[in-house]
Design an enzyme around this catalytic site. Sequence first.
Site, PDB file in Angstrom:
ATOM      1  N   GLU A  29      72.885 -42.284   6.655  1.00 30.95           N
ATOM      2  CA  GLU A  29      73.923 -42.034   5.663  1.00 30.95           C
ATOM      3  C   GLU A  29      75.253 -42.551   6.190  1.00 30.95           C
ATOM      4  O   GLU A  29      75.700 -42.167   7.259  1.00 30.95           O
ATOM      5  CB  GLU A  29      74.012 -40.553   5.287  1.00 30.95           C
ATOM      6  CG  GLU A  29      74.127 -39.585   6.449  1.00 30.95           C
ATOM      7  CD  GLU A  29      74.233 -38.144   5.994  1.00 30.95           C
ATOM      8  OE1 GLU A  29      73.213 -37.631   5.476  1.00 30.95           O
ATOM      9  OE2 GLU A  29      75.308 -37.530   6.150  1.00 30.95           O
ATOM     10  N   ASP A  57      70.907 -32.554   9.033  1.00 30.93           N
ATOM     11  CA  ASP A  57      71.850 -32.673  10.140  1.00 30.93           C
ATOM     12  C   ASP A  57      71.319 -32.035  11.416  1.00 30.93           C
ATOM     13  O   ASP A  57      71.790 -32.341  12.506  1.00 30.93           O
ATOM     14  CB  ASP A  57      73.182 -31.998   9.778  1.00 30.93           C
ATOM     15  CG  ASP A  57      73.856 -32.639   8.573  1.00 30.93           C
ATOM     16  OD1 ASP A  57      73.210 -33.471   7.909  1.00 30.93           O
ATOM     17  OD2 ASP A  57      75.006 -32.304   8.289  1.00 30.93           O
TER      18      ASP A  57
END
Length: 520
Positions: free
Chosen positions: A250, A181
Amino acid sequence: LTIRNPKLWWPHTLGTPHLYRASFSFHNAGKITDRKSVVFGIRKVSDFYTKQGFRGFKINGKKILVRGGGWVDHLFLDDTPESNRNQLEYVKNMNLNTIRLEGFWGNSQSLYSLCDSLGIMVMAGWSCQWEWENLVKKKVDPKYGGVISKADIALMSDAWHDQIVWLRNHPAIFAWFGGSDKIPSPAAEKSYLHILSQIDSTRIYLASAKEWTSTVGPSAVKMRGPYAYEPPVYWFADTAYGGAFGFNTETGPGAQIPPVESIKKMLSPQHLWPVDSVWDYHCGRHMFGKLDRFTKALALRYGTSRSLAEFARKAQVMEYEIMRPMFEAFSARRYVSTGVIQWMLNSAWPEMYWQLYDYYLMPTGAFYGAQKASQPYHTVYDYARRALYVVNDRLQDKNNCTLHVRVYDPQSQLKYEKKIGVNLPANSSKEVLKLPQFPWLKTICFVDLRLTDSSGKEIDNNFYWLSKKRDILDYNLKPNGWYFYTLTSQYADFTALNKLPEVAVNYKITWRKKGKGFTV
């Protein structure tokens, strides 16, 4: 070592994953003191960029649309070569070509060796666990996470070095992620890149699975969601977040309820029905801790369920319906779209969220939606534009084909029919027809698509059920917190399906012994 005219390793969707074995022995005073045998493959990994600046990948000089799922190890880390193979055979059966590992490395090289032999690509890299304060249990930088100190950078660099040396001979691995992230700090990234330059220059390095710019430039991939329920039209209509453009590392349409047999294994009898807090316990965390978005959409679109059996059956239908268009949209939009990773592929424990097959290895409706969408030759319905596409996922042309389009009303009366001659250039997609508005449509209709080759053999079929009342997205409605999904202001109405007469289905199951197992 020079190998002339080698047989190349290919992902299973594009060719044969050829492998070689190299054996080495060390001699001293006429005696063998050590020996080593290494299995490896020969292939070239490179990347390219779309006009929008998103990254795509090439294998052996050929563009490949990456289609995959996020892999997770078993909760107790007791995966075996057999359990790994069973799951990877599922990946291959769905015609997916990739798994992404976010910090999950397995307990042996079994996973990677199986991917090598099965022709399944692997994206490997660090997880987000070191990036968030509540997980790493220390102050973190909003951009660089928790690996800031010299000691931590040295520790992570050692781990980076050791894991890459451990895995670098596996041709299936085509990308290393330095972050998930977030991105590594400049000092950490400098160390990572130096290590790569010394021990592995055959793969693509990405600083993050999210849109960040590091010392080497933009990651050129996106992580914009969604992670919760979205209607089929989303993947074709969305141009701001997770829709079919760029590389989505994702994403997915949220909950995937297991089949009823698995639900009965997961839950005690008193909690089987109706859906309650025990069901929610088997969901995710935070904003993914409840099934309310899924259950609302299911009830509004397919009607209120009055039993566990009815709920589970309708859930499988909707899971198929909302998973198929995600993979289809990315396939039809190639190579404006370059890849999509379903979050997740599998589950570490019995749960209700993010899984193409469940903890007990039972396929969900989403499994079959992904499988249908990823056929080598395929016809696709664009929910946003009513357009039809034909897709060729192979590296060879498929010409002189015929697309047969038929549309039926709820009574199975043929209302529209058209045949089109189509050529399918290699590794491409093209729009071939736009369906008209149907003035006779009152509730629902059925669209039947059949693709045949030059000999008349059927090479693909696809079947859609469409509602006169459309799903409508509303970007002005903001979910609480992060933009993990786009809200729906109007839901399609498929309740007319509940009024269809039941029919008797005749079937025959044949078992054939194959090696140590059976083929059904």
